[in-house]
Motif scaffolding. Structure first.
Motif, PDB file in Angstrom:
ATOM      1  N   SER A 248      34.726  49.187  43.899  1.00 52.36           N
ATOM      2  CA  SER A 248      35.774  49.671  43.011  1.00 52.36           C
ATOM      3  C   SER A 248      37.123  49.416  43.668  1.00 52.36           C
ATOM      4  O   SER A 248      37.184  48.995  44.830  1.00 52.36           O
TER       5      SER A 248
ATOM      6  N   THR B 116      33.273  42.547  38.277  1.00 54.12           N
ATOM      7  CA  THR B 116      32.643  42.853  39.550  1.00 54.12           C
ATOM      8  C   THR B 116      31.391  42.008  39.697  1.00 54.12           C
ATOM      9  O   THR B 116      30.773  41.612  38.704  1.00 54.12           O
TER      10      THR B 116
ATOM     11  N   TYR C 137      40.590  37.898  43.936  1.00 52.69           N
ATOM     12  CA  TYR C 137      39.366  38.603  44.258  1.00 52.69           C
ATOM     13  C   TYR C 137      39.405  39.164  45.674  1.00 52.69           C
ATOM     14  O   TYR C 137      39.987  38.575  46.584  1.00 52.69           O
TER      15      TYR C 137
ATOM     16  N   ILE D 237      35.224  41.989  43.653  1.00 50.99           N
ATOM     17  CA  ILE D 237      35.906  42.558  42.506  1.00 50.99           C
ATOM     18  C   ILE D 237      37.186  41.776  42.231  1.00 50.99           C
ATOM     19  O   ILE D 237      37.859  41.322  43.160  1.00 50.99           O
TER      20      ILE D 237
END
Length: 125
Positions: free
Chosen positions: A71, A58, A33, A51
């Motif tokens: 993103s 997410t 992550y 994310i």
């Protein structure tokens, strides 16, 4: 080698947008992550979003849902934070974090092993 470099901060008026970038080394990006946190003067560091760099998961803090989007671009080992409809209360230093420890919550600052130096976001009324 661990490397996290944030960029994209700046000064905007309320209602404006910014996109933050966190460029990571390939090793760091591939761990699990990556997250974004922020810290305003005199306040504790708080989670913004995270994310999973190997998949599609997410996570967002409730107050950021609908305004912020996290993103990633695996080809560039980079994670982004698109921030829209910015408010003066979003003013803070924004930090990128990487490698969530086993069993740690995504929104716990203590749960990450690596941190960037931060990028300042200032939103004026």
């Amino acid at each position: 080698q661990v490397q996290l470099v944030e960029s994209g901060g700046g000064s905007v008026q309320a209602g404006g947008s910014l996109r933050l970038s966190c460029a990571a080394s390939k090793y760091t990006y591939s761990r699990n992550y990556m997250g974004w946190f922020r810290q305003a003067p005199g306040k504790e560091r708080e989670a913004v979003a995270a994310i999973y760099t190997r998949g599609v998961f997410t996570y967002y803090a409730d107050s950021m849902k609908g305004r912020f989007t996290i993103s990633r671009d695996s080809g560039k080992n980079t994670v982004y934070l698109q921030m829209n409809s910015l408010k003066p209360e979003d003013t803070a230093m924004y930090y990128c974090a990487a490698e969530l420890q086993n069993g740690a919550r995504w929104d716990s600052p203590k749960g990450y092993n690596y941190w960037g130096q931060g990028t300042q976001v200032t939103v004026s009324p």
